[in-house]
Design a protein around this motif. Structure first.
Motif, PDB file in Angstrom:
ATOM      1  N   SER A 157      -4.784  11.226  12.273  1.00  0.00           N
ATOM      2  CA  SER A 157      -4.663  10.392  11.111  1.00  0.00           C
ATOM      3  C   SER A 157      -6.220   9.712  10.569  1.00  0.00           C
ATOM      4  CB  SER A 157      -3.750   9.155  11.642  1.00  0.00           C
ATOM      5  OG  SER A 157      -4.746   8.477  12.689  1.00  0.00           O
ATOM      6  N   HIS A 184      -7.209   5.639  -0.775  1.00  0.00           N
ATOM      7  CA  HIS A 184      -6.021   5.491   0.142  1.00  0.00           C
ATOM      8  C   HIS A 184      -5.188   4.474  -0.657  1.00  0.00           C
ATOM      9  CE1 HIS A 184      -3.599   5.092   3.690  1.00  0.00           C
ATOM     10  NE2 HIS A 184      -3.674   3.666   3.805  1.00  0.00           N
ATOM     11  N   ARG A 195      -3.121   5.625  -3.549  1.00  0.00           N
ATOM     12  CA  ARG A 195      -1.923   6.701  -2.914  1.00  0.00           C
ATOM     13  C   ARG A 195      -0.933   5.811  -2.557  1.00  0.00           C
ATOM     14  NH1 ARG A 195      -3.964  12.202  -2.369  1.00  0.00           N
ATOM     15  NH2 ARG A 195      -2.033  12.541  -0.873  1.00  0.00           N
ATOM     16  N   ASN A 196      -1.092   4.685  -2.030  1.00  0.00           N
ATOM     17  CA  ASN A 196      -0.274   4.154  -1.231  1.00  0.00           C
ATOM     18  C   ASN A 196       0.332   2.733  -1.793  1.00  0.00           C
ATOM     19  OD1 ASN A 196       0.067   5.485   1.423  1.00  0.00           O
ATOM     20  ND2 ASN A 196      -1.970   5.405   1.124  1.00  0.00           N
ATOM     21  N   VAL A 197      -0.196   2.269  -3.047  1.00  0.00           N
ATOM     22  CA  VAL A 197       0.530   1.152  -3.820  1.00  0.00           C
ATOM     23  C   VAL A 197       1.113   1.637  -5.072  1.00  0.00           C
ATOM     24  CG1 VAL A 197      -0.871  -0.232  -2.420  1.00  0.00           C
ATOM     25  CG2 VAL A 197      -1.646   0.243  -4.929  1.00  0.00           C
TER      26      VAL A 197
END
Length: 163
Positions: free
Chosen positions: A78, A116, A119-121
């Protein structure tokens, strides 16, 4: 190894040209955003974020190639993105010199973290205040990347010639 080294050196030089284009796009979009009155064109924030993401993604692609084809060891798990940056600051005797300086790794880690976020919100949730320092320091970070990766490409070419 000769062909591998020359191929990677060529790819580094090609990607660095494309990374420069991304940096120029970020600056142009951000200038348009900051000059728009009243500040309200949030689509320009989205475009800036996407290009900042592309900046880091292009660099990371190169680092992955180096890890895969030269180090023959790419981090897993991860935290592999962070570990890849760390791996690139290591001088590996008999394999390669350090690709990045610790200072560059630290500066790139901020862009990795932002990648990051992108890509995630949802894009409408992006925080402009997170983007401001990334844009402000982009030219300096790009100059470091250009210098260090070009030096590594030079090393690859010299090593290929020594074989």
């Amino acid at each position: 190894m000769r062909t591998t080294y020359l191929t990677i050196a060529g790819r580094i030089r090609q990607e660095l040209t494309e990374i420069t284009q991304v940096v120029e796009r970020v600056q142009q979009i951000w200038q348009l955003y900051t000059s728009t009155q009243p500040r309200g064109n949030e689509f320009l924030v989205d475009a800036t974020a996407l290009n900042l993401h592309s900046f880091y993604a292009g660099i990371e692609r190169l680092l992955e190639v180096i890890a895969d084809r030269i180090d023959r060891e790419k981090p897993m798990g991860s935290a592999w993105h962070r570990e890849l940056l760390q791996q690139m600051t290591a001088d590996i005797p008999g394999v390669r010199p350090a690709v990045l300086s610790p200072e560059t790794r630290t500066r790139l880690d901020r862009y990795r973290g932002f990648r990051h976020v992108v890509r995630n919100v949802y894009s409408f949730s992006l925080d402009v205040e997170q983007i401001v320092p990334l844009v402000r320091h982009l030219h300096a970070v790009d100059a470091q990347i250009q210098r260090e990766l070009s030096q590594f490409a030079d090393w690859l070419e010299q090593a290929a010639g020594a074989e």
